[in-house]
Write an enzyme that holds these catalytic residues in place. Structure first.
Site, PDB file in Angstrom:
ATOM      1  N   GLU A 134       0.497  -0.724  -0.531  1.00  0.00           N
ATOM      2  CA  GLU A 134       0.039  -0.219  -0.312  1.00  0.00           C
ATOM      3  C   GLU A 134       0.903   0.853  -0.709  1.00  0.00           C
ATOM      4  O   GLU A 134       2.154   1.760   0.561  1.00  0.00           O
ATOM      5  CB  GLU A 134      -1.107  -0.227   1.463  1.00  0.00           C
ATOM      6  CG  GLU A 134      -1.861   1.472   1.742  1.00  0.00           C
ATOM      7  CD  GLU A 134      -2.811   1.707   1.072  1.00  0.00           C
ATOM      8  OE1 GLU A 134      -2.477   1.916  -0.489  1.00  0.00           O
ATOM      9  OE2 GLU A 134      -4.037   1.808   1.142  1.00  0.00           O
ATOM     10  N   ASP A 138      -3.514   6.293   6.294  1.00  0.00           N
ATOM     11  CA  ASP A 138      -4.208   7.190   6.903  1.00  0.00           C
ATOM     12  C   ASP A 138      -4.432   7.175   8.424  1.00  0.00           C
ATOM     13  O   ASP A 138      -4.530   7.381   9.187  1.00  0.00           O
ATOM     14  CB  ASP A 138      -4.623   8.545   5.598  1.00  0.00           C
ATOM     15  CG  ASP A 138      -4.327   9.708   6.294  1.00  0.00           C
ATOM     16  OD1 ASP A 138      -5.533  10.120   6.954  1.00  0.00           O
ATOM     17  OD2 ASP A 138      -4.991  10.769   4.982  1.00  0.00           O
ATOM     18  N   PHE A 188      -1.470  16.557   3.530  1.00  0.00           N
ATOM     19  CA  PHE A 188      -1.904  15.671   2.165  1.00  0.00           C
ATOM     20  C   PHE A 188      -0.467  15.798   1.292  1.00  0.00           C
ATOM     21  O   PHE A 188       0.441  16.511   0.635  1.00  0.00           O
ATOM     22  CB  PHE A 188      -2.862  16.699   1.846  1.00  0.00           C
ATOM     23  CG  PHE A 188      -2.982  16.132   0.518  1.00  0.00           C
ATOM     24  CD1 PHE A 188      -4.405  15.237   1.385  1.00  0.00           C
ATOM     25  CD2 PHE A 188      -2.654  16.096  -0.586  1.00  0.00           C
ATOM     26  CE1 PHE A 188      -5.003  13.677   0.183  1.00  0.00           C
ATOM     27  CE2 PHE A 188      -3.708  14.804  -1.478  1.00  0.00           C
ATOM     28  CZ  PHE A 188      -4.771  13.593  -0.930  1.00  0.00           C
TER      29      PHE A 188
HETATM   30  N1  HPA Z   1      -1.684  12.050  -0.350  1.00  0.00           N
HETATM   31  C1  HPA Z   1      -2.571  10.735  -1.548  1.00  0.00           C
HETATM   32  N2  HPA Z   1      -3.654   9.835  -1.028  1.00  0.00           N
HETATM   33  C2  HPA Z   1      -4.080  10.461   0.177  1.00  0.00           C
HETATM   34  C3  HPA Z   1      -3.316  11.279   1.060  1.00  0.00           C
HETATM   35  C4  HPA Z   1      -1.961  11.444   1.365  1.00  0.00           C
HETATM   36  O1  HPA Z   1      -1.729  12.108   1.871  1.00  0.00           O
HETATM   37  N3  HPA Z   1      -4.179  10.363   1.924  1.00  0.00           N
HETATM   38  C5  HPA Z   1      -4.902   9.671   2.144  1.00  0.00           C
HETATM   39  N4  HPA Z   1      -4.845   9.125   1.314  1.00  0.00           N
HETATM   40 MG    MG Z   2      -3.763   3.671  -1.334  1.00  0.00          MG
END
Ligand code: HPA
Ligand code: MG
Length: 223
Positions: A134, A138, A188
């Site tokens: 993965e 998050d 992000f």
């Molecule tokens: N970036 C891109 N995709 C994501 C993120 C992120 O920070 N967090 C969960 N999916």
């Molecule tokens: Mg992913």
């Protein structure tokens, strides 16, 4: 160091400025800074591959890539694992691969239920050692749901490798993978196949998107 250890990037991390590295011209205005340069990603994956190699040894492994975000990590990790397989004359890991996407059920986003799209029949994982690959963990909810779905098909074991784990403000880290590249602050990030509305996958470094970038590539309502 033991499997499960990771590089922690502090909240007040020392970022790299864009002008010290190469980024595509079309993203120059859209990024705050570079959090993890591509070369460092590669060096870290080399070590994750070694940790995985040493813990599975000659047990057959099915590596499952979570598309789309996981594709670069998956290919680089597999390249490094297969390099170890070539280099070690006395032991090697037989590897099979699969690719899946995860979708949340429409019209009921609140349930948090997901379904697996694509890939081989799930019944084929019975009795196999699975390595889920993965890009980022998050909230951790998706991974927990995926592991529940996989467990229904009776694999011999399931391990998770995630390049990134996000330290969520007020919550910390909700799910710890078996193999983790970096623990990152609650920002992000994009690049190295991580996207913002499908953009930035074609960027090598892991970067923090800025407000201009968020605005420029904001999802325009289609319904
Ligand atoms: N970036 C891109 N995709 C994501 C993120 C992120 O920070 N967090 C969960 N999916
Ligand atoms: Mg992913």
């Amino acid at each position: 160091m033991a499997p499960g250890s990771y590089i922690k990037i502090a909240d007040e991390y020392k970022s790299f400025t864009l002008d010290h590295f190469c980024v595509p011209k079309h993203y120059e205005e859209d990024l705050e800074d570079i959090m993890i340069p591509w070369g460092l990603i590669q060096d870290r994956i080399e070590r994750l591959a070694r940790d995985i190699f040493q813990s599975v040894k000659d047990q057959p492994l099915t590596a499952v890539c979570i598309l789309k975000g996981g594709y670069r990590f998956f290919t680089d990790l597999l390249d490094k694992l297969t390099a170890l397989n070539r280099a070690h004359g006395h032991v090697s890991v037989p590897i099979t691969i699969d690719f899946i996407r995860l979708k949340s059920y429409e019209n009921d986003a609140s349930s948090g239920e997901i379904r697996i799209v694509g890939g081989d029949s799930l019944s084929s994982i019975a009795g196999r050692n699975i390595l889920v690959v993965e890009d980022i963990i998050d909230t951790g909810r998706t991974m927990i749901k995926l592991l529940e779905l996989l467990a229904e098909h009776k694999p011999a074991s399931v391990k998770v490798a995630s390049l990134l784990v996000k330290r969520r403000a007020g919550q910390g880290v909700t799910f710890r993978p078996d193999y983790c590249g970096f623990e990152i602050p609650d920002k992000f990030v994009v690049g190295y196949a991580l996207d913002y509305n499908e953009y930035f996958r074609d960027l090598n470094h892991i970067c923090v998107i800025n407000n201009a970038g968020k605005e420029k590539y904001r999802q325009t309502a289609t319904k």
